[in-house]
Design an enzyme around this catalytic site. Structure first.
Site, PDB file in Angstrom:
ATOM      1  N   ILE A  59     -50.119 -32.336 -18.137  1.00 31.54           N
ATOM      2  CA  ILE A  59     -49.649 -31.057 -18.451  1.00 31.54           C
ATOM      3  C   ILE A  59     -49.772 -29.952 -17.198  1.00 31.54           C
ATOM      4  O   ILE A  59     -49.442 -28.968 -17.182  1.00 31.54           O
ATOM      5  CB  ILE A  59     -49.964 -30.682 -19.456  1.00 31.54           C
ATOM      6  CG1 ILE A  59     -51.655 -30.151 -19.729  1.00 31.54           C
ATOM      7  CG2 ILE A  59     -49.509 -31.148 -20.586  1.00 31.54           C
ATOM      8  CD1 ILE A  59     -52.168 -29.253 -20.738  1.00 31.54           C
ATOM      9  N   THR A 122     -58.458 -23.431 -32.175  1.00 30.44           N
ATOM     10  CA  THR A 122     -59.347 -23.970 -32.876  1.00 30.44           C
ATOM     11  C   THR A 122     -60.302 -23.087 -33.259  1.00 30.44           C
ATOM     12  O   THR A 122     -60.190 -21.820 -32.896  1.00 30.44           O
ATOM     13  CB  THR A 122     -60.489 -24.829 -32.049  1.00 30.44           C
ATOM     14  OG1 THR A 122     -61.763 -25.012 -32.575  1.00 30.44           O
ATOM     15  CG2 THR A 122     -60.500 -24.284 -30.736  1.00 30.44           C
ATOM     16  N   ASP A 123     -60.977 -23.071 -34.673  1.00 26.57           N
ATOM     17  CA  ASP A 123     -61.663 -21.866 -34.978  1.00 26.57           C
ATOM     18  C   ASP A 123     -63.013 -21.706 -34.308  1.00 26.57           C
ATOM     19  O   ASP A 123     -63.519 -20.513 -34.450  1.00 26.57           O
ATOM     20  CB  ASP A 123     -62.237 -22.248 -36.557  1.00 26.57           C
ATOM     21  CG  ASP A 123     -63.243 -23.531 -36.506  1.00 26.57           C
ATOM     22  OD1 ASP A 123     -63.288 -24.352 -35.604  1.00 26.57           O
ATOM     23  OD2 ASP A 123     -63.733 -23.763 -37.721  1.00 26.57           O
ATOM     24  N   GLU A 124     -63.250 -22.517 -33.391  1.00 27.89           N
ATOM     25  CA  GLU A 124     -64.375 -22.516 -32.534  1.00 27.89           C
ATOM     26  C   GLU A 124     -64.279 -21.007 -31.383  1.00 27.89           C
ATOM     27  O   GLU A 124     -65.388 -20.433 -31.161  1.00 27.89           O
ATOM     28  CB  GLU A 124     -64.746 -23.561 -31.610  1.00 27.89           C
ATOM     29  CG  GLU A 124     -64.837 -24.828 -32.497  1.00 27.89           C
ATOM     30  CD  GLU A 124     -65.641 -25.882 -32.023  1.00 27.89           C
ATOM     31  OE1 GLU A 124     -66.284 -25.732 -30.752  1.00 27.89           O
ATOM     32  OE2 GLU A 124     -65.625 -27.062 -32.407  1.00 27.89           O
ATOM     33  N   TYR A 148     -65.820 -25.254 -23.694  1.00 31.34           N
ATOM     34  CA  TYR A 148     -64.565 -25.585 -24.597  1.00 31.34           C
ATOM     35  C   TYR A 148     -64.145 -24.456 -25.328  1.00 31.34           C
ATOM     36  O   TYR A 148     -62.825 -24.131 -25.175  1.00 31.34           O
ATOM     37  CB  TYR A 148     -64.942 -26.802 -25.582  1.00 31.34           C
ATOM     38  CG  TYR A 148     -63.949 -27.193 -26.365  1.00 31.34           C
ATOM     39  CD1 TYR A 148     -62.779 -27.451 -26.201  1.00 31.34           C
ATOM     40  CD2 TYR A 148     -64.008 -26.743 -27.950  1.00 31.34           C
ATOM     41  CE1 TYR A 148     -61.663 -27.870 -27.253  1.00 31.34           C
ATOM     42  CE2 TYR A 148     -63.225 -26.718 -28.856  1.00 31.34           C
ATOM     43  CZ  TYR A 148     -62.015 -27.407 -28.385  1.00 31.34           C
ATOM     44  OH  TYR A 148     -61.258 -27.833 -29.360  1.00 31.34           O
ATOM     45  N   LYS A 152     -60.259 -22.671 -24.658  1.00 31.68           N
ATOM     46  CA  LYS A 152     -59.345 -22.610 -25.638  1.00 31.68           C
ATOM     47  C   LYS A 152     -58.945 -21.340 -26.243  1.00 31.68           C
ATOM     48  O   LYS A 152     -57.649 -20.840 -26.280  1.00 31.68           O
ATOM     49  CB  LYS A 152     -59.614 -23.406 -26.942  1.00 31.68           C
ATOM     50  CG  LYS A 152     -59.713 -24.846 -27.057  1.00 31.68           C
ATOM     51  CD  LYS A 152     -58.492 -25.642 -26.608  1.00 31.68           C
ATOM     52  CE  LYS A 152     -57.582 -25.484 -28.006  1.00 31.68           C
ATOM     53  NZ  LYS A 152     -56.389 -26.228 -27.605  1.00 31.68           N
TER      54      LYS A 152
HETATM   55  P1  NAD Z   1     -58.122 -35.527 -28.386  1.00 32.08           P
HETATM   56  O1  NAD Z   1     -59.272 -35.424 -27.211  1.00 32.08           O
HETATM   57  O2  NAD Z   1     -58.456 -36.605 -29.281  1.00 32.08           O
HETATM   58  O3  NAD Z   1     -56.890 -35.879 -27.811  1.00 32.08           O
HETATM   59  C1  NAD Z   1     -56.518 -35.038 -26.434  1.00 32.08           C
HETATM   60  C2  NAD Z   1     -55.305 -35.542 -25.896  1.00 32.08           C
HETATM   61  O4  NAD Z   1     -54.534 -34.907 -24.832  1.00 32.08           O
HETATM   62  C3  NAD Z   1     -55.647 -37.181 -25.039  1.00 32.08           C
HETATM   63  O5  NAD Z   1     -54.698 -37.943 -25.743  1.00 32.08           O
HETATM   64  C4  NAD Z   1     -55.536 -36.832 -23.882  1.00 32.08           C
HETATM   65  O6  NAD Z   1     -55.135 -38.024 -22.984  1.00 32.08           O
HETATM   66  C5  NAD Z   1     -54.508 -35.876 -23.590  1.00 32.08           C
HETATM   67  N1  NAD Z   1     -54.706 -34.907 -22.289  1.00 32.08           N
HETATM   68  C6  NAD Z   1     -56.018 -34.342 -22.074  1.00 32.08           C
HETATM   69  N2  NAD Z   1     -55.721 -33.674 -20.777  1.00 32.08           N
HETATM   70  C7  NAD Z   1     -54.349 -33.967 -20.585  1.00 32.08           C
HETATM   71  C8  NAD Z   1     -53.796 -33.381 -19.591  1.00 32.08           C
HETATM   72  N3  NAD Z   1     -54.087 -32.825 -18.282  1.00 32.08           N
HETATM   73  N4  NAD Z   1     -52.317 -33.732 -19.645  1.00 32.08           N
HETATM   74  C9  NAD Z   1     -51.744 -34.413 -20.498  1.00 32.08           C
HETATM   75  N5  NAD Z   1     -52.419 -34.945 -21.501  1.00 32.08           N
HETATM   76  C10 NAD Z   1     -53.800 -34.630 -21.636  1.00 32.08           C
HETATM   77  O7  NAD Z   1     -57.922 -34.106 -29.246  1.00 32.08           O
HETATM   78  P2  NAD Z   1     -57.786 -33.807 -30.731  1.00 32.08           P
HETATM   79  O8  NAD Z   1     -59.058 -33.660 -31.485  1.00 32.08           O
HETATM   80  O9  NAD Z   1     -56.643 -34.490 -30.971  1.00 32.08           O
HETATM   81  O10 NAD Z   1     -57.498 -32.208 -30.326  1.00 32.08           O
HETATM   82  C11 NAD Z   1     -56.008 -31.839 -30.068  1.00 32.08           C
HETATM   83  C12 NAD Z   1     -55.724 -30.386 -29.879  1.00 32.08           C
HETATM   84  O11 NAD Z   1     -56.390 -29.653 -31.406  1.00 32.08           O
HETATM   85  C13 NAD Z   1     -56.678 -29.620 -29.150  1.00 32.08           C
HETATM   86  O12 NAD Z   1     -56.020 -28.715 -28.439  1.00 32.08           O
HETATM   87  C14 NAD Z   1     -57.859 -29.284 -29.845  1.00 32.08           C
HETATM   88  O13 NAD Z   1     -58.390 -28.051 -29.023  1.00 32.08           O
HETATM   89  C15 NAD Z   1     -57.382 -28.712 -30.963  1.00 32.08           C
HETATM   90  N6  NAD Z   1     -58.088 -28.897 -32.271  1.00 32.08           N
HETATM   91  C16 NAD Z   1     -58.974 -30.057 -32.454  1.00 32.08           C
HETATM   92  C17 NAD Z   1     -59.749 -29.831 -33.573  1.00 32.08           C
HETATM   93  C18 NAD Z   1     -60.552 -31.098 -34.057  1.00 32.08           C
HETATM   94  O14 NAD Z   1     -61.557 -31.208 -34.797  1.00 32.08           O
HETATM   95  N7  NAD Z   1     -60.436 -32.405 -33.512  1.00 32.08           N
HETATM   96  C19 NAD Z   1     -59.873 -28.857 -34.512  1.00 32.08           C
HETATM   97  C20 NAD Z   1     -59.063 -27.771 -34.203  1.00 32.08           C
HETATM   98  C21 NAD Z   1     -58.230 -27.681 -33.060  1.00 32.08           C
END
Ligand code: NAD
Length: 336
Positions: A59, A122-124, A148, A152
């Site tokens: 990205i 995220t809530d964080e 992190y 975000k």
């Molecule tokens: P994850 O780490 O499982 O997946 C992230 C994905 O993004 C991976 O497939 C990775 O290959 C891809 N990625 C990373 N860097 C990239 C780049 N530079 N270009 C293209 N792709 C890239 O994360 P997740 O747990 O599925 O979280 C997804 C989103 O939701 C994130 O933005 C996270 O901040 C947010 N979120 C997660 C949670 C949670 O509990 N997991 C809670 C709230 C919000």
């Protein structure tokens, strides 16, 4: 409707893509760099489906993003570096993807006239809500504790600024901790489950009294669809289970010990993570007013998750680290 999902091979992104494709009225392009956290086969069942297109790419690369986003009416932006522990060692990688990457995607969406950009946060970003009963609302101050959550928060602010500066149609969501099938076994719930299956020690940071408001991943995805369809441009929506009573990490681990039938003596208290927030809690009344609510209790969601990991050892075993025990020096050079 043509949709771009960034990070669609990640934990939440793959569930979202599956949900969009199951609905039938979406065509999905998934842009993912396939970092260590990705599951390249997560959406294998759709590889021959003409409504699904996978683009392997970063990205942070303009040409790649423009190519993937061309013709899309909606962007769900989930690609991120997402693991707090890693961010404590490699903050710059988190800034690159979560801040620079978000800025670039917003700019591309503006130039291409994307109709709505859903930025997944995220809530964080609200930091620890230490007073019992206190809940962050969408207007609470941002007080991130880790690289992190700081990265975000910066992404959220860039998204909101794109709305104010350019009138872009942007909706920001902030969700509590997710769990469910296909979560990389570095995060608390899947790590605990697979360690309990294997009779390996389960590490718990500090006293284990940290409170997280766990939400089943599919309930997060239905909230993202609600934000797309009913959210107002320029607004933030908190997404949370609002467990009552609240669960500590220790409560979650004890429930998993019970559900797996494992030996409770495997649980080990280990040195706490620096800057570890004590309690996350949000009010989610704003998105509930749009008609969303979670479908599963935490008990039900955990049971489903344990069953999935039991049936899918082929998925999680190759993702385990070589060294299963928590190293004594994990925070060397990080703690003051
Ligand atoms: P994850 O780490 O499982 O997946 C992230 C994905 O993004 C991976 O497939 C990775 O290959 C891809 N990625 C990373 N860097 C990239 C780049 N530079 N270009 C293209 N792709 C890239 O994360 P997740 O747990 O599925 O979280 C997804 C989103 O939701 C994130 O933005 C996270 O901040 C947010 N979120 C997660 C949670 C949670 O509990 N997991 C809670 C709230 C919000």
């Amino acid at each position: 409707m043509k949709v771009l999902v960034t990070g669609g091979c990640g934990f939440i992104g793959s569930h979202l893509c599956r949900m969009l494709l199951a609905r039938g009225d979406f065509e999905v392009t998934n842009l993912d760099a396939l970092t260590y956290a990705a599951d390249p086969l997560a959406l294998a069942e759709f590889h021959s489906d003409s409504r699904y297109r996978f683009v392997k790419g970063d990205i942070c690369e303009w040409e790649t993003v423009i190519e993937a986003m061309q013709g899309c009416e909606v962007v769900f932006h989930l690609a991120a570096e997402s693991f707090v522990d890693r961010s404590l060692h490699r903050a710059a990688e988190f800034v690159r993807t979560n801040v620079d990457g978000t800025a670039l995607l917003l700019e591309a969406a503006r130039q291409l006239g994307v109709r709505r950009f859903v930025h997944v946060g995220t809530d964080e970003v609200y930091g620890s809500q230490d007073d019992p009963g206190e809940k962050a609302t969408e207007t609470s101050s941002l007080e991130p504790s880790s690289p992190y959550s700081a990265s975000k928060a910066a992404g959220d602010l860039l998204a909101l600024a794109a709305h104010r500066s350019y009138g872009q149609d942007v909706v920001v969501t902030r969700c509590s901790n997710n769990y469910g099938p296909r979560q990389f076994p570095e995060k608390l719930i899947p790590l605990t489950i697979v360690n309990l299956f294997d009779g390996v020690e389960v590490p718990i940071y500090g006293d284990g009294r940290q409170v997280r408001d766990w939400l089943f991943v599919e309930d997060h995805c239905t909230a993202l669809l609600t934000a797309l369809e009913k959210g107002k441009a320029g607004e933030v929506y908190n997404i949370a289970a609002e467990q009552d009573p609240e669960w500590t990490n220790l409560d979650v681990v004890k429930a998993l010990v019970r559900m797996t039938g494992a030996n409770a003596n495997l649980v080990r208290f280990v040195e706490d993570r620096p800057g570890h927030d004590r309690r996350y809690a949000m009010s989610s009344s704003k998105i509930r007013e749009l008609g969303w609510s979670p479908s599963l209790s935490l008990e039900e969601g955990l049971e489903r998750t344990v069953s999935w990991y039991k049936a899918n050892e082929d998925w999680w075993r190759p993702r385990l680290p070589k060294e299963r025990s928590v190293p004594q020096h994990k925070w060397a050079g990080v703690h003051k």
